[in-house]
Design an enzyme around this catalytic site. Structure first.
Site, mmCIF file in Angstrom:
data_model
loop_
_atom_site.group_PDB
_atom_site.id
_atom_site.type_symbol
_atom_site.label_atom_id
_atom_site.label_comp_id
_atom_site.label_asym_id
_atom_site.label_seq_id
_atom_site.Cartn_x
_atom_site.Cartn_y
_atom_site.Cartn_z
ATOM 1 N N ASP A 100 0.837 -1.209 0.000
ATOM 2 C CA ASP A 100 0.000 0.000 0.000
ATOM 3 C C ASP A 100 0.867 1.252 0.000
ATOM 4 O OD1 ASP A 100 0.844 -0.436 2.626
ATOM 5 O OD2 ASP A 100 -1.157 -0.787 3.390
ATOM 6 N N ASN A 105 -9.134 -1.867 12.799
ATOM 7 C CA ASN A 105 -10.518 -2.007 12.329
ATOM 8 C C ASN A 105 -10.685 -3.228 11.425
ATOM 9 O OD1 ASN A 105 -9.049 -1.196 10.157
ATOM 10 N ND2 ASN A 105 -10.286 0.593 9.649
ATOM 11 N N HIS A 125 -8.689 -3.976 8.894
ATOM 12 C CA HIS A 125 -8.220 -3.771 7.521
ATOM 13 C C HIS A 125 -6.994 -4.622 7.211
ATOM 14 C CE1 HIS A 125 -5.424 -0.060 8.514
ATOM 15 N NE2 HIS A 125 -4.746 -1.165 8.617
ATOM 16 N N GLU A 162 -10.106 -0.941 3.756
ATOM 17 C CA GLU A 162 -10.842 -0.524 4.943
ATOM 18 C C GLU A 162 -12.236 -1.163 4.937
ATOM 19 O OE1 GLU A 162 -8.990 0.912 6.960
ATOM 20 O OE2 GLU A 162 -8.423 2.944 6.454
HETATM 21 C C1 F6R Z 1 0.954 -1.498 6.417
HETATM 22 C C2 F6R Z 1 -0.430 -1.929 6.291
HETATM 23 C C3 F6R Z 1 -1.378 -1.950 7.426
HETATM 24 C C4 F6R Z 1 -0.792 -2.493 8.722
HETATM 25 C C5 F6R Z 1 -1.846 -2.507 9.841
HETATM 26 C C6 F6R Z 1 -1.240 -2.912 11.159
HETATM 27 O O1 F6R Z 1 1.593 -1.574 5.139
HETATM 28 O O2 F6R Z 1 -0.811 -2.247 5.233
HETATM 29 O O3 F6R Z 1 -2.499 -2.709 7.046
HETATM 30 O O4 F6R Z 1 -0.305 -3.779 8.497
HETATM 31 O O5 F6R Z 1 -2.444 -1.268 9.955
HETATM 32 O O6 F6R Z 1 -0.292 -1.946 11.519
HETATM 33 P P1 F6R Z 1 0.673 -2.149 12.774
HETATM 34 O O7 F6R Z 1 1.513 -3.327 12.440
HETATM 35 O O8 F6R Z 1 1.484 -0.868 12.834
HETATM 36 O O9 F6R Z 1 -0.187 -2.376 13.955
#
Ligand code: F6R
Length: 227
Positions: A67, A126, A128, A133
């Site tokens: 992403d 959430n 995702h 999302e």
């Molecule tokens: C990052 C991404 C997000 C994270 C997710 C968890 O490239 O795509 O989906 O993997 O938000 O983030 P952390 O690991 O910081 O809790």
């Protein structure tokens, strides 16, 4: 589905590094979707140490970006591409990268590679995956999205007080669920409820991670996330 609870984040990082290293040993030209965020950083550090020690060779691996925020200048420090490069691609001495800029180019490049072997994922607060999302169904394509308030909040601590961009491009649910194997890393008590919803609740677009159970899924969680 395999779910393993590890005593702490150090063990989680070690077991996650073993998981990927085993797959690279079996298929050196592995195509890997790479999450940024906090959770996989320990794993990436351990993999980098193995590469440095000469016990792991990732020179034939292709890293695929999961992403990217929209609308950032090339030199902006918040670019997720740079985070992926400095935490994963460069220390693992990976030579091939599929960047995520334009969804159509990304999709064509991935198709030409024969799809993903492995997706390494973190879990959003959430539910995702990438920036798919809620609500995101299993067929959601690679596209530009608006970030939800939960994601804006959870991303804020990455950037030392800088604003979080409000839009992003994400690899689609179709790409993620198409990976031949997926590794989901989850750490911390604040992820416990959403991990429970993803693993034990119904499949629903309101929890995009709930669709991971359709894949060959390995979940590695620490004690706080999955007691
Ligand atoms: C990052 C991404 C997000 C994270 C997710 C968890 O490239 O795509 O989906 O993997 O938000 O983030 P952390 O690991 O910081 O809790």
């Amino acid at each position: 589905m395999t779910v393993r609870t590890l005593p702490d984040t150090l063990m989680l990082a070690e077991v996650a590094a073993d998981w990927l290293a085993q797959r690279v040993a079996l298929k050196p030209e592995l195509t890997v979707l790479v999450a940024t965020g906090q959770t996989p950083m320990g794993m990436y550090g351990r993999l980098a140490a193995r590469v440095q020690a000469g016990t792991l060779d990732c020179s034939q691996v292709t890293a695929v970006q999961l992403d990217e925020y929209s609308g950032l200048a090339p030199e902006d420090p918040r670019r997720l591409r740079d985070w992926m490069m400095t935490s994963f691609v460069t220390p693992l001495r990976i030579l091939k990268v599929v960047p995520l800029d334009d969804p159509a180019t990304f999709t064509a490049e991935l198709e030409a590679l024969g799809g993903l072997d492995v997706a390494i994922l973190g879990l959003g607060p959430n539910g995702h995956l990438g920036f798919n999302e809620p609500p995101s169904g299993p067929d959601a394509p690679t596209r530009e999205v608006a970030l939800t308030p939960e994601s804006l909040l959870s991303n804020r601590h990455y950037w030392n007080g800088l604003d979080v961009p409000t839009r992003a491009v994400t690899a689609g649910m179709d790409v993620i669920l198409g990976a031949r194997e997926t590794l989901l890393l989850v750490s911390g008590a604040h992820k416990r409820a959403i991990l429970g919803a993803a693993l034990d609740g119904p499949e629903t677009p309101e929890v995009p991670a709930s669709y991971l159970r359709r894949t060959a899924l390995t979940v590695l969680a620490d004690q706080e996330a999955r007691p």
